[in-house]
Write an enzyme that holds these catalytic residues in place. Structure first.
Site, PDB file in Angstrom:
ATOM      1  N   CYS A 162      -9.496  25.484   9.477  1.00 49.16           N
ATOM      2  CA  CYS A 162      -8.206  25.747   8.626  1.00 49.16           C
ATOM      3  C   CYS A 162      -8.075  24.772   7.459  1.00 49.16           C
ATOM      4  CB  CYS A 162      -7.013  25.526   9.549  1.00 49.16           C
ATOM      5  SG  CYS A 162      -7.338  26.250  11.237  1.00 49.16           S
ATOM      6  N   HIS A 294       1.193  22.278   6.300  1.00 49.73           N
ATOM      7  CA  HIS A 294       0.143  22.917   7.006  1.00 49.73           C
ATOM      8  C   HIS A 294       1.109  23.973   7.881  1.00 49.73           C
ATOM      9  CE1 HIS A 294      -3.574  24.343   8.745  1.00 49.73           C
ATOM     10  NE2 HIS A 294      -3.392  23.960  10.150  1.00 49.73           N
ATOM     11  N   GLU A 305       2.812  16.662  11.824  1.00 55.20           N
ATOM     12  CA  GLU A 305       2.774  16.699  10.301  1.00 55.20           C
ATOM     13  C   GLU A 305       4.123  16.124   9.751  1.00 55.20           C
ATOM     14  OE1 GLU A 305       2.232  20.709   8.775  1.00 55.20           O
ATOM     15  OE2 GLU A 305       1.865  19.714   6.766  1.00 55.20           O
ATOM     16  N   LYS A 326       3.572  30.029   6.431  1.00 53.57           N
ATOM     17  CA  LYS A 326       2.868  30.859   7.094  1.00 53.57           C
ATOM     18  C   LYS A 326       3.435  31.905   7.780  1.00 53.57           C
ATOM     19  CE  LYS A 326      -1.114  27.708   8.248  1.00 53.57           C
ATOM     20  NZ  LYS A 326      -0.785  26.727   7.184  1.00 53.57           N
ATOM     21  N   HIS A 331      -1.492  32.640   9.577  1.00 55.33           N
ATOM     22  CA  HIS A 331      -2.155  31.250   9.399  1.00 55.33           C
ATOM     23  C   HIS A 331      -3.689  32.183   9.267  1.00 55.33           C
ATOM     24  CE1 HIS A 331      -4.432  27.987   9.611  1.00 55.33           C
ATOM     25  NE2 HIS A 331      -4.147  27.701  10.777  1.00 55.33           N
ATOM     26  N   PHE A 390      -8.581  22.112  13.226  1.00 55.05           N
ATOM     27  CA  PHE A 390      -9.358  21.850  14.315  1.00 55.05           C
ATOM     28  C   PHE A 390     -10.391  21.251  14.006  1.00 55.05           C
ATOM     29  CE2 PHE A 390      -7.913  25.500  17.162  1.00 55.05           C
ATOM     30  CZ  PHE A 390      -6.329  25.145  17.509  1.00 55.05           C
TER      31      PHE A 390
END
Lengths: 403, 90
Positions: A162, A294, A305, A326, A331, A390
Site C-alpha cells: 500500500c 491512510h 495512525e 478511502k 483502498h 503491510f
C-alpha cells in the site's frame, strides 16, 4: 536543493476517468464503491468494492483498444499518464534520457494472473496466454508508460504493497533532486479486484462486509479498490524553462520501516516517518492544514495512525483537518498513495478538506472527528498524505502551494 | 442451556483447539487466548473454519477488538451464527 513541482495529473478510478472525476467525487463525498460478484467465489462474503463502472470500463476499452501484451493495470497507467502529460504540455522533445518513469504496483497484472491460474487449475488448459509473463510483471505499467512517450531515462517500480504509489512519487522526487533526470512520470497502478485475489483478501478478514467507515467507532474493515494515477514531476528549472503551469510543489518526502510485524502497524515509526517528511520540506507541524490519512477503516490502522498524528501534531490536533477518502475511491493498494496525493493536492489548490464519508460516531479510543461526511474549507499552504503499508513500510508526502 | 447449545459449545471448543493448534484438554472458556499462544495467524484459521462450518463472516476488526478469552470467541461465534440463521430464515 532543487525544488520539485507538479505540472500534470491523471487518474483512472472507480470515480471515473480523469483526475478531476476523482477529486470532485472526493470533495463532494460521492462514493465509487459498487456491488461486485464473482462467479468463481462460492458464498462470497464481501459484496462491494470500488471498481470502475461498466460504462467506464467500456470507455477505457474504446480509447485504448484491445492489446495482446497489456494487462489492464498497464493500460490504465498509460491512460492516466496521457492525461498528466497532456496537462503538463510535454512535447516529444521533452522525453528522452532526461525523463524517467517511476510507477509502482502491489500485484502487477492481477487480471492476467487470475485468468491464467483459473484456466490452468480449473480447466487444466495447457493453452494459456503466452504473453502472461510480460503482462503480469510488476514493472509492466512503468515500462509501457516509458514506451508510450519515449521516456528513456531511469525506470523504477516500487512494489511495497500500500506504499508503492507514495514511494514511487517520493523516489521520483529524490532522483530529480539528485540530478538523475529533469522530469519524471510517477504514480501507481493496481487492478487486482479479481476472484482469486478477492477471495484471499476475504480470508485475511480485513475487509468489511458492510460499509467502510474510517475512524468511526463502528468501523469494521476496509473496502478494496482499483485504479491508476500518474503525475508529471519536474525540477522547477525544467518547468519554468518550458513555461509550464505549476500545480504545486512536492516539498517533502519521508519513508522508513517498522522492522517489526508484517501486518501490525507501529505508531512510533509512523510518527518518525511524518517527521522525516516535514524536516525534508523544511516545515513544522503547524504549517500543515490538512492530512489525507491512510485511514483504511481497520481497527489496527486507525488507532495507530491517530496516535501517530497526535505524536506529530500535538494532542488536540488543533488547526488540523484529517480525513480518509478511502470510502470514496476504495483502498487501491499499489496506487493508493498516488490517487490520494491527487486528492490532497487538489484539496490544497481548492482549499477544501474532503470528507470521510460513512462516518457515524467518534471512537473514544481515537477521539478524532475526521471531517465527517461533508467537506470543510481550509486555509493552508501545505498538506500531507500518508501511506502505511503491510510489511511495515511507511511513506509520507508533503505538498506545498507553489510561490 | 439446551442440549443443542451444549453441542454447539463443544463443537466450537473443538474447532478453536483444532485450528488454533492447541490441546482440547488445555482449553476452557475462561482461558486467555494469549496464554494459549493463539496468535493472529491462528485467529484467521479459526475464523476461516467458522465460515466453512457455519457460513459466518467475521472480520479481524471491530468484531474481534474486545476478544481476549476463549469465552469471548464462543460468544462472538454464537452471536454471528444466530444472526446468520435469522438472515437465512428471512
Amino acid at each position: 536543493m532543487k525544488r520539485i513541482v507538479v505540472t500534470g495529473q491523471g487518474a483512472v478510478s472507480s470515480c471515473g476517468i480523469g483526475a478531476q472525476a476523482l477529486w470532485h467525487a472526493a470533495r463532494d463525498g460521492i462514493s465509487g464503491v459498487k456491488p461486485v460478484t464473482f462467479e468463481d467465489i462460492e458464498n462470497q462474503r464481501v459484496s462491494e468494492a470500488a471498481v470502475l463502472s461498466v460504462e467506464d470500463r467500456a470507455k477505457v476499452d474504446d480509447i485504448m483498444g484491445p492489446h495482446r501484451m497489456r494487462d489492464p493495470f498497464a493500460t490504465w497507467a498509460i491512460l492516466a499518464a496521457r492525461e498528466a502529460v497532456g496537462q503538463a504540455g510535454l512535447d516529444t522533445g521533452d522525453f528522452g534520457d532526461r525523463c524517467g518513469v517511476v510507477i509502482g504496483s502491489g500485484f502487477g497484472g492481477g487480471t492476467t494472473l487470475d485468468q491464467n491460474y483459473m484456466s490452468f487449475g480449473k480447466e487444466r488448459k495447457m493453452r494459456l496466454d503466452p504473453m502472461a509473463i510480460p503482462k503480469i510483471m510488476n514493472n509492466a505499467a512503468a515500462s509501457w508508460v516509458s514506451m508510450e512517450f519515449g521516456a528513456t531515462g531511469p525506470v523504477y517500480c516500487p512494489s511495497t504493497a500500500c506504499s508503492s504509489g507514495s514511494q514511487a512519487i517520493g523516489l521520483g522526487v529524490q532522483l530529480l533532486r539528485a540530478g538523475a533526470m529533469d522530469r519524471c512520470l510517477v504514480g501507481g497502478s493496481e487492478v487486482s479486484v479479481v476472484a482469486g485475489v478477492f477471495r484471499v483478501w476475504e480470508l485475511l478478514r480485513v475487509m468489511t462486509a458492510g460499509k467502510n467507515r474510517p475512524f468511526s467507532k463502528d468501523r469494521n474493515g476496509m473496502t478494496l479498490g482499483e485504479g491508476a494515477a500518474v503525475l508529471v514531476l519536474e525540477t522547477l528549472e525544467s518547468a519554468q524553462a518550458r513555461g509550464a503551469e505549476i500545480l504545486c510543489e512536492i516539498a517533502g518526502f519521508g519513508t522508513n520501516s517498522d522492522a517489526g510485524d508484517l501486518l501490525r502497524p507501529n505508531s512510533d515509526r509512523a510518527v518518525a516517518c511524518m517527521q522525516l517528511a516535514l524536516a525534508d520540506a523544511g516545515l513544522g507541524p503547524e504549517d500543515i492544514g490538512y492530512v489525507n490519512a491512510h485511514g483504511t477503516g481497520t481497527v489496527a490502522n486507525d488507532i495507530t495512525e491517530a496516535t501517530a498524528l497526535r505524536g506529530v501534531f500535538g494532542d488536540d490536533l488543533s488547526g488540523l483537518e484529517v480525513s480518509s477518502t478511502k470510502p470514496i475511491h476504495g483502498h487501491c493498494l499499489g496506487s493508493a498513495g498516488a490517487l490520494e496525493l491527487i486528492v490532497a493536492l487538489n484539496a490544497l489548490r481548492e482549499q477544501i478538506a474532503p470528507p470521510t464519508i460513512n462516518f457515524n460516531e467518534i471512537d473514544p479510543k481515537i477521539g478524532l472527528e475526521p471531517v465527517p461526511n461533508v467537506s470543510k474549507p481550509i486555509s493552508t499552504k501545505a498538506v500531507m498524505s500518508n501511506s502505511l503499508a503491510f510489511g511495515g513500510i511507511n511513506a509520507t508526502l508533503v505538498v506545498k502551494t507553489f510561490e | 442451556m439446551t442440549d443443542a447449545q451444549d453441542d454447539l459449545t463443544q463443537n466450537l471448543l473443538e474447532l478453536v483447539a483444532r485450528e488454533g493448534m492447541v490441546e482440547l484438554s488445555d482449553i476452557s472458556p475462561e482461558k486467555r487466548l494469549e496464554d494459549l499462544d493463539i496468535q493472529s495467524a491462528d485467529f484467521v484459521m479459526i475464523l476461516m473454519a467458522l465460515e466453512e462450518e457455519y457460513g459466518v463472516y467475521i472480520s479481524v476488526d471491530n468484531d474481534l477488538a474486545d476478544v481476549e478469552t476463549v469465552q469471548d470467541i464462543l460468544t462472538l461465534a454464537k452471536t454471528k451464527i444466530e444472526e446468520h440463521q435469522k438472515e437465512n430464515q428471512e
